[in-house]
Design an enzyme around this catalytic site. Structure first.
Site, PDB file in Angstrom:
ATOM      1  N   GLY A 176       4.812  -3.623   2.155  1.00  0.00           N
ATOM      2  CA  GLY A 176       6.138  -4.172   1.870  1.00  0.00           C
ATOM      3  C   GLY A 176       6.679  -4.691   3.183  1.00  0.00           C
ATOM      4  O   GLY A 176       5.976  -5.375   3.914  1.00  0.00           O
ATOM      5  N   GLU A 177       7.886  -4.329   3.488  1.00  0.00           N
ATOM      6  CA  GLU A 177       8.478  -4.726   4.768  1.00  0.00           C
ATOM      7  C   GLU A 177       8.782  -3.442   5.530  1.00  0.00           C
ATOM      8  O   GLU A 177       9.632  -2.663   5.117  1.00  0.00           O
ATOM      9  CB  GLU A 177       9.737  -5.554   4.482  1.00  0.00           C
ATOM     10  CG  GLU A 177      10.307  -6.250   5.681  1.00  0.00           C
ATOM     11  CD  GLU A 177       9.275  -7.102   6.425  1.00  0.00           C
ATOM     12  OE1 GLU A 177       8.565  -7.896   5.783  1.00  0.00           O
ATOM     13  OE2 GLU A 177       9.187  -6.954   7.662  1.00  0.00           O
ATOM     14  N   SER A 178       8.048  -3.236   6.623  1.00  0.00           N
ATOM     15  CA  SER A 178       8.154  -1.930   7.293  1.00  0.00           C
ATOM     16  C   SER A 178       9.557  -1.644   7.838  1.00  0.00           C
ATOM     17  O   SER A 178       9.995  -0.493   7.859  1.00  0.00           O
ATOM     18  CB  SER A 178       7.119  -1.822   8.411  1.00  0.00           C
ATOM     19  OG  SER A 178       7.309  -2.831   9.374  1.00  0.00           O
TER      20      SER A 178
ATOM     21  N   CYS B  23      -0.834  -1.465   5.140  1.00  0.00           N
ATOM     22  CA  CYS B  23      -0.055  -2.568   5.701  1.00  0.00           C
ATOM     23  C   CYS B  23       1.271  -2.071   6.290  1.00  0.00           C
ATOM     24  O   CYS B  23       1.253  -1.404   7.309  1.00  0.00           O
ATOM     25  CB  CYS B  23       0.109  -3.661   4.646  1.00  0.00           C
ATOM     26  SG  CYS B  23       0.394  -5.271   5.387  1.00  0.00           S
TER      27      CYS B  23
ATOM     28  N   ILE C 244      -2.095  -9.567   3.850  1.00  0.00           N
ATOM     29  CA  ILE C 244      -0.856 -10.324   3.666  1.00  0.00           C
ATOM     30  C   ILE C 244       0.074 -10.003   4.836  1.00  0.00           C
ATOM     31  O   ILE C 244       0.566  -8.889   4.952  1.00  0.00           O
ATOM     32  CB  ILE C 244      -0.158  -9.953   2.335  1.00  0.00           C
ATOM     33  CG1 ILE C 244      -1.112 -10.169   1.148  1.00  0.00           C
ATOM     34  CG2 ILE C 244       1.128 -10.770   2.158  1.00  0.00           C
ATOM     35  CD1 ILE C 244      -0.644  -9.522  -0.151  1.00  0.00           C
ATOM     36  N   ARG C 245       0.283 -10.961   5.707  1.00  0.00           N
ATOM     37  CA  ARG C 245       1.087 -10.754   6.919  1.00  0.00           C
ATOM     38  C   ARG C 245       0.747  -9.390   7.543  1.00  0.00           C
ATOM     39  O   ARG C 245       1.602  -8.541   7.797  1.00  0.00           O
ATOM     40  CB  ARG C 245       2.588 -10.875   6.596  1.00  0.00           C
ATOM     41  CG  ARG C 245       2.916 -12.248   5.989  1.00  0.00           C
ATOM     42  CD  ARG C 245       4.345 -12.682   6.216  1.00  0.00           C
ATOM     43  NE  ARG C 245       5.302 -11.721   5.718  1.00  0.00           N
ATOM     44  CZ  ARG C 245       6.229 -11.108   6.458  1.00  0.00           C
ATOM     45  NH1 ARG C 245       6.329 -11.362   7.741  1.00  0.00           N
ATOM     46  NH2 ARG C 245       7.054 -10.274   5.915  1.00  0.00           N
TER      47      ARG C 245
ATOM     48  N   HIS D 126      -4.717  -4.487   1.632  1.00  0.00           N
ATOM     49  CA  HIS D 126      -4.117  -3.957   0.394  1.00  0.00           C
ATOM     50  C   HIS D 126      -5.169  -3.592  -0.646  1.00  0.00           C
ATOM     51  O   HIS D 126      -5.401  -4.374  -1.574  1.00  0.00           O
ATOM     52  CB  HIS D 126      -3.186  -5.009  -0.213  1.00  0.00           C
ATOM     53  CG  HIS D 126      -1.937  -5.236   0.569  1.00  0.00           C
ATOM     54  ND1 HIS D 126      -0.789  -4.501   0.368  1.00  0.00           N
ATOM     55  CD2 HIS D 126      -1.656  -6.106   1.564  1.00  0.00           C
ATOM     56  CE1 HIS D 126       0.153  -4.908   1.193  1.00  0.00           C
ATOM     57  NE2 HIS D 126      -0.347  -5.888   1.933  1.00  0.00           N
TER      58      HIS D 126
ATOM     59  N   GLU E  68      -4.920  -1.792  -3.070  1.00  0.00           N
ATOM     60  CA  GLU E  68      -4.305  -1.575  -4.390  1.00  0.00           C
ATOM     61  C   GLU E  68      -4.283  -2.861  -5.213  1.00  0.00           C
ATOM     62  O   GLU E  68      -3.930  -2.838  -6.386  1.00  0.00           O
ATOM     63  CB  GLU E  68      -2.885  -1.005  -4.225  1.00  0.00           C
ATOM     64  CG  GLU E  68      -1.825  -1.967  -3.690  1.00  0.00           C
ATOM     65  CD  GLU E  68      -1.913  -2.206  -2.177  1.00  0.00           C
ATOM     66  OE1 GLU E  68      -2.919  -1.805  -1.549  1.00  0.00           O
ATOM     67  OE2 GLU E  68      -0.987  -2.834  -1.644  1.00  0.00           O
TER      68      GLU E  68
END
Ligand code: GLN
Length: 187
Positions: A47-49, A79, A134-135, A170, A172
């Protein structure tokens, strides 16, 4: 039955719940400190850490997370989850759990490679793992207790330190549950 908690503050926790279901374990969304004692293993999703870290701070979760991981709770961060587990990031200041002895570079693969996929050789798996980035971060520096399980262009993207497993990608998202299975083997 093994109970696996997925930290559900922000990010792709639903995908983790789904893939864990495919392994036949019972799953719990974790939002409160007291839930940490009720699960056999924990997943910290992507997500966004910075957002997850801020919310975890607000909900009083950072210290309890650190304590439960340091007391041996099997924990898997993907991530943003890897970033949260890290001891430090190369740039900026953000809340971190700090249980994993690595320095992490966020968005490390640059704009050109914001998202990409790669077939990785992963230590402990017989066949390559199709990994979605992803990023993604990479591990810039790792302590001597940290075992590198996979690399991309000489940068560690999957590591293990005792009861902690972390990947920049990822697992998942691709329906291949072998890496989640590695977490279950640590229970
Ligand atoms: N770039 C995000 C961060 O720094 C991580 C991206 C992800 O989890 N897919 O937190």
């Amino acid at each position: 039955m093994t109970r696996v908690g997925v930290l559900a503050l922000q990010g792709d926790f639903r995908e983790h719940l789904n893939i864990l279901d495919s392994l036949g374990v019972s799953t719990v969304t974790v939002k409160k400190p007291e839930q940490l004692g009720e699960v056999d293993a924990l997943v910290i999703p992507g997500g966004e850490s910075t957002t997850i870290g801020k919310m975890a701070t607000r909900f009083g979760l950072i210290e309890p997370l650190r304590e439960s991981i340091e007391s041996g709770q099997p924990t898997f961060g993907t991530c943003a989850g890897m970033i949260l587990l890290a001891g430090a990031v190369t740039e900026g200041d953000q809340p971190l759990i700090g249980a994993l002895d690595v320095l992490v570079r966020r968005n490390a693969f640059g704009r050109q490679n914001e998202s990409f996929e790669a077939d990785l050789d992963v230590e402990g798996l017989d066949e390559t793992f199709h990994a979605v980035f992803i990023r993604a971060p990479w591990v810039e520096k790792a302590g001597s207790d940290v075992e590198v399980l996979a690399n991309v262009a000489d940068h560690p993207v999957m590591v293990r330190q005792g009861n902690i497993l972390a990947s920049s990608f990822h697992p998942e998202l691709t329906g291949d549950n072998r890496i989640h299975h590695m977490l279950l083997e640590m229970v």
